[in-house]
Design an enzyme around this catalytic site. Structure first.
Site, PDB file in Angstrom:
ATOM      1  N   VAL A 104       0.877  -0.806   2.424  1.00  0.00           N
ATOM      2  CA  VAL A 104       1.546  -0.308   1.226  1.00  0.00           C
ATOM      3  C   VAL A 104       2.917   0.192   1.649  1.00  0.00           C
ATOM      4  O   VAL A 104       3.052   0.866   2.674  1.00  0.00           O
ATOM      5  CB  VAL A 104       0.746   0.833   0.561  1.00  0.00           C
ATOM      6  CG1 VAL A 104       1.462   1.333  -0.694  1.00  0.00           C
ATOM      7  CG2 VAL A 104      -0.674   0.388   0.228  1.00  0.00           C
ATOM      8  N   CYS A 105       3.929  -0.166   0.895  1.00  0.00           N
ATOM      9  CA  CYS A 105       5.278   0.357   1.102  1.00  0.00           C
ATOM     10  C   CYS A 105       5.762   0.043   2.520  1.00  0.00           C
ATOM     11  O   CYS A 105       5.581  -1.067   3.016  1.00  0.00           O
ATOM     12  CB  CYS A 105       5.278   1.858   0.799  1.00  0.00           C
ATOM     13  SG  CYS A 105       6.884   2.608   0.519  1.00  0.00           S
ATOM     14  N   THR A 106       6.349   1.023   3.195  1.00  0.00           N
ATOM     15  CA  THR A 106       6.917   0.787   4.522  1.00  0.00           C
ATOM     16  C   THR A 106       5.860   0.705   5.618  1.00  0.00           C
ATOM     17  O   THR A 106       6.210   0.490   6.789  1.00  0.00           O
ATOM     18  CB  THR A 106       7.928   1.888   4.876  1.00  0.00           C
ATOM     19  OG1 THR A 106       7.308   3.171   4.696  1.00  0.00           O
ATOM     20  CG2 THR A 106       9.159   1.783   3.994  1.00  0.00           C
TER      21      THR A 106
END
Length: 225
Positions: A104-106
């Site tokens: 998820v995300c970075t």
């Protein structure tokens, strides 16, 4: 008849994690039939999140179960975690035995540092997508990107969409739809501006100037040898 074995879902926890990157998909995935969740960190000490509270891990690296689903959240703490050999080794070892490897995300950059995005299509938070080639990935402009057993998702709230997508792949659409209904995930945001494609330019530019230009530079520095 024996009960089916549990599906072990292992989330990596690290200092500076964006709590919703972890808690949003965890809330959906924990409702998947047979799910067994573990929040794993280098030690059992509480993990300070970006929200002013801490999360207590269930396991450390040595005692973590082998993941069937490995999920790597993101957050500003990713830049520090990128330089931690034990964390990267844990990701690589778990990924080798996992059926699904996700972020998820970075968190995508932690997968990349572990060598898991080389030659794959991937996504991450919109402010960092230009850095994906630094870990050998090809950016695909989508909220959820599936490339074989590797699933990456965009920033923060996309973790819930990712979780429901994965549940549908594993247990079928009806199960995923029931979980979506159970958590009343029926988003109606007050503004059509959750991505630069639809946000007012002044809002995007202001946010980048205040937060993400510097954050992306720190990420780039952490990713380079």
């Amino acid at each position: 008849m024996r009960d089916a074995p549990a599906t072990n879902i292992v989330f990596l926890l690290f200092r500076g994690i964006t709590q919703l990157d972890f808690t949003a998909p965890a809330q959906a995935l924990c409702r998947m039939p047979g799910a067994a969740l573990a929040g794993v960190a280098a030690s059992l000490d509480p993990i300070a999140t970006d929200s002013g509270f801490s999360i207590v891990p269930t396991h450390d690296f040595a005692t973590a179960p082998q993941a069937d689903i490995l999920c790597i959240p993101g957050g500003h703490g990713v830049t520090e975690a990128l330089g931690d050999a034990a964390t990267i080794d844990f990701i690589a070892r778990q990924a080798a035995g996992a059926e699904w490897v996700t972020s998820v995300c970075t968190g995508a950059f932690l997968l990349g540092r572990a060598g898991l995005l080389a030659g794959r299509r991937a996504t991450t938070h919109w402010a960092y997508t230009h850095l994906l080639p630094l870990v050998g990935a090809e950016f695909q402009p989508a909220r959820i990107v599936e490339d074989g057993p590797v699933v990456t998702s965009g920033g923060v709230t996309s973790g819930l969409d990712f979780a429901l997508t994965l549940i549908a792949r594993i247990k079928g659409d009806a199960v995923a739809q029931a979980i979506q209904l159970a958590i009343e995930y029926d988003p109606a945001p007050p503004f059509a501006g959750g991505h630069p494609d639809c946000a007012p330019a002044a809002v995007t530019d202001g946010l980048k100037a205040r937060v993400y230009d510097a954050a992306a530079t720190r990420m780039e520095t952490a990713l380079k040898p």
